[in-house]
Design a protein around this motif. Structure first.
Motif, PDB file in Angstrom:
ATOM      1  N   PHE A 222       0.831  -1.209   0.000  1.00  0.00           N
ATOM      2  CA  PHE A 222       0.000   0.000   0.000  1.00  0.00           C
ATOM      3  C   PHE A 222       0.863   1.255   0.000  1.00  0.00           C
ATOM      4  O   PHE A 222       0.646   2.180  -0.790  1.00  0.00           O
ATOM      5  N   PHE A 223       1.872   1.302   0.879  1.00  0.00           N
ATOM      6  CA  PHE A 223       2.713   2.502   0.989  1.00  0.00           C
ATOM      7  C   PHE A 223       3.670   2.650  -0.196  1.00  0.00           C
ATOM      8  O   PHE A 223       3.850   3.741  -0.729  1.00  0.00           O
ATOM      9  N   VAL A 224       4.314   1.545  -0.580  1.00  0.00           N
ATOM     10  CA  VAL A 224       5.372   1.623  -1.590  1.00  0.00           C
ATOM     11  C   VAL A 224       4.795   1.634  -3.000  1.00  0.00           C
ATOM     12  O   VAL A 224       5.202   2.459  -3.838  1.00  0.00           O
ATOM     13  N   ASP A 225       3.859   0.739  -3.285  1.00  0.00           N
ATOM     14  CA  ASP A 225       3.358   0.607  -4.657  1.00  0.00           C
ATOM     15  C   ASP A 225       2.212   1.569  -4.950  1.00  0.00           C
ATOM     16  O   ASP A 225       2.217   2.247  -5.979  1.00  0.00           O
ATOM     17  N   ARG A 226       1.234   1.620  -4.047  1.00  0.00           N
ATOM     18  CA  ARG A 226       0.060   2.437  -4.338  1.00  0.00           C
ATOM     19  C   ARG A 226       0.316   3.925  -4.075  1.00  0.00           C
ATOM     20  O   ARG A 226      -0.006   4.769  -4.896  1.00  0.00           O
ATOM     21  N   LEU A 227       0.890   4.250  -2.914  1.00  0.00           N
ATOM     22  CA  LEU A 227       1.158   5.658  -2.606  1.00  0.00           C
ATOM     23  C   LEU A 227       2.498   6.129  -3.149  1.00  0.00           C
ATOM     24  O   LEU A 227       2.758   7.333  -3.184  1.00  0.00           O
ATOM     25  N   GLU A 228       3.386   5.195  -3.511  1.00  0.00           N
ATOM     26  CA  GLU A 228       4.699   5.504  -4.083  1.00  0.00           C
ATOM     27  C   GLU A 228       5.544   6.377  -3.153  1.00  0.00           C
ATOM     28  O   GLU A 228       6.176   7.344  -3.572  1.00  0.00           O
TER      29      GLU A 228
ATOM     30  N   GLU B 129      10.173   8.515   3.764  1.00  0.00           N
ATOM     31  CA  GLU B 129       8.858   9.129   3.990  1.00  0.00           C
ATOM     32  C   GLU B 129       7.966   8.210   4.823  1.00  0.00           C
ATOM     33  O   GLU B 129       7.227   8.681   5.707  1.00  0.00           O
ATOM     34  N   ILE B 130       8.047   6.908   4.562  1.00  0.00           N
ATOM     35  CA  ILE B 130       7.275   5.950   5.363  1.00  0.00           C
ATOM     36  C   ILE B 130       7.751   5.961   6.807  1.00  0.00           C
ATOM     37  O   ILE B 130       6.943   5.931   7.746  1.00  0.00           O
TER      38      ILE B 130
END
Length: 441
Positions: free
Chosen positions: A315-321, A326-327
């Motif tokens: 979700f964080f890496v692929d969808r929100l990029e 930042e994460i």
């Protein structure tokens, strides 16, 4: 029932139980056992037993009661009072000197106990009345004691880092060494702030009066120095043996506990009452943390079985990029927000199943992240409306210190803590240099 629905129900049920005032370990353990049945059927009934066996086999856990016993023995026997008198004599002639001495006292108490509540109790009962009597600004010194006591969860032997180590499956010895330099850095920044503040506004921290200094004979100074140096010798022997490889971590904790008992005996303060109070408090705190670790292990096992970590990473890496940094910043901000309402153990147990595997997947060092988590907990301890240290101080402070004074007092110290967090985040070697040095031998 889908895995996603189980995950949502787990968190919502746990939050409802926590909001209703249930004990942290009870709420989390209950949720873990019930939802393990939904995930694995009748096989999930062995979840609690499996977690307890894993806990009992974790050898470093023996350090927990040893260090807690050492801290309470030094506190209950009055040896910590001697330490403050030594700093009182040494730092009194300097503007803000007693406040600086209080920070130094908190560092040493932290190195003997591993809990913030011990430093808060000693600071509020010993240092605060003396500082107010000497004319120190009540807002500043209230912040000094709250900030100084928060070092207890960062400076080794931190009990919070023991809990983190168990959940993250990281060596406690490395975590403690990693917390040492950041803890000293933060204490130095506190001292720098106090020194500058009292240099700009001397009435905030007046120096000890000349008459009071002249009343102290050379014999008095020597007596205070000898009495105050005993805890330092205990800590030096304990950590020196461990760092040089002469003893294991567990053996060093036993050296510390035995040293505290011998110090109380030599000073003529090892009474039955002191021993009873120390043992009782040690048992209560140790059992509380063991129940929390047990609940966290069970909860984490269920969450691992759900595969929720991979879903959140995607979700964080692929969808929100988002980038890894930042994460990481978002995770730290979430700790700060939760810290306004929950204590450190509740925060760790609630989000550890998500954050720790995610941090590993993002390529960050888990020992370094443990230090970042602990510093963030320190900040959360002091942030309104429900910061843990705020309410401890309100319960222990004298009547002339209002709740608004307590809230105002933490502002500059929270700013200093955020600065320390940023420094350790940008320069990870501040935390990692010492464990790498010791464990590379």
């Amino acid at each position: 029932m889908s895995y996603e629905l189980i995950a949502i129900l787990m968190f919502s049920t746990m939050m409802v139980l926590l909001i209703t005032g249930q004990r942290v370990y009870g709420a989390i353990g209950f949720v873990a056992v019930i939802f393990s049945l939904l995930l694995w059927g009748t096989g999930g009934s062995e979840m609690a037993f499996s977690a307890s066996i894993k806990l009992m086999k974790w050898y470093p856990l023996l350090t927990l009661p040893m260090f807690i016993f050492m801290g309470y023995m030094l506190s209950e026997s009055g040896i910590a009072d001697d330490l403050y008198k030594m700093f009182h004599v040494m730092m009194g002639p300097v503007n803000g000197g007693l406040a600086i001495g209080t920070i130094l006292l908190m560092v040493i108490i932290s190195a003997m106990n591993g809990l913030s509540v011990a430093g808060m109790a000693i600071g509020a009962s010993i240092a605060l009345p003396e500082l107010l009597r000497r004319g120190y600004n009540k807002v500043m010194v209230t912040g000094v004691i709250q900030a100084g006591s928060s070092l207890g969860i960062l400076v080794p032997p931190s009990v919070v880092l023991v809990l983190y180590g168990m959940i993250a499956r990281q060596p406690v010895g490395q975590l403690w060494l990693a917390g040492a330099l950041p803890g000293l850095l933060m204490a130095a920044l506190f001292i720098l702030y106090i020194a500058v503040r009292c240099w700009i506004t001397p009435e905030y921290g007046p120096a000890l009066e000349r008459e009071a200094r002249e009343k102290l004979t050379a014999q008095d100074r020597l007596r205070f120095a000898v009495a105050g140096i005993i805890p330092l010798l205990i800590f030096a022997a304990m950590m020196g043996l461990f760092v040089t490889g002469k003893t294991s971590l567990v053996e060093s904790s036993a050296v510390g506990a035995l040293g505290a008992m011998l110090a109380a005996l030599v000073r003529g303060r090892l009474t039955f009452k002191v021993l009873h109070e120390t043992t009782q408090k040690t048992l209560g705190i140790s059992c509380m943390f063991m129940w929390i670790i047990l609940a966290a292990l069970a909860f984490g096992a269920v969450f691992d079985g759900l595969g929720a970590v991979k879903a959140i990473e995607a979700f964080f890496v692929d969808r929100l990029e988002l980038s890894p940094w930042e994460i990481l910043i978002l995770m730290q901000l979430s700790y700060l927000i939760m810290g306004m309402f929950l204590d450190d153990t509740a925060m760790l147990v609630i989000v550890a199943p998500l954050y720790i595997p995610l941090v590993r997947a993002l390529g960050f060092d888990l020992v370094w992240y443990g230090v970042l988590y602990t510093i963030t907990c320190q900040i959360a301890y002091m942030t309104p409306p429900f910061g843990y240290n705020l309410f401890l101080m309100r319960a222990m402070a004298p009547p002339q210190v209002s709740l608004m004074d307590i809230y105002r007092s933490v502002v500059p110290f929270v700013a200093v803590m955020i600065l320390a967090l940023v420094i350790v985040t940008i320069f990870p070697q501040i935390a990692l240099w010492l464990p790498q040095l010791v464990y590379s031998r």
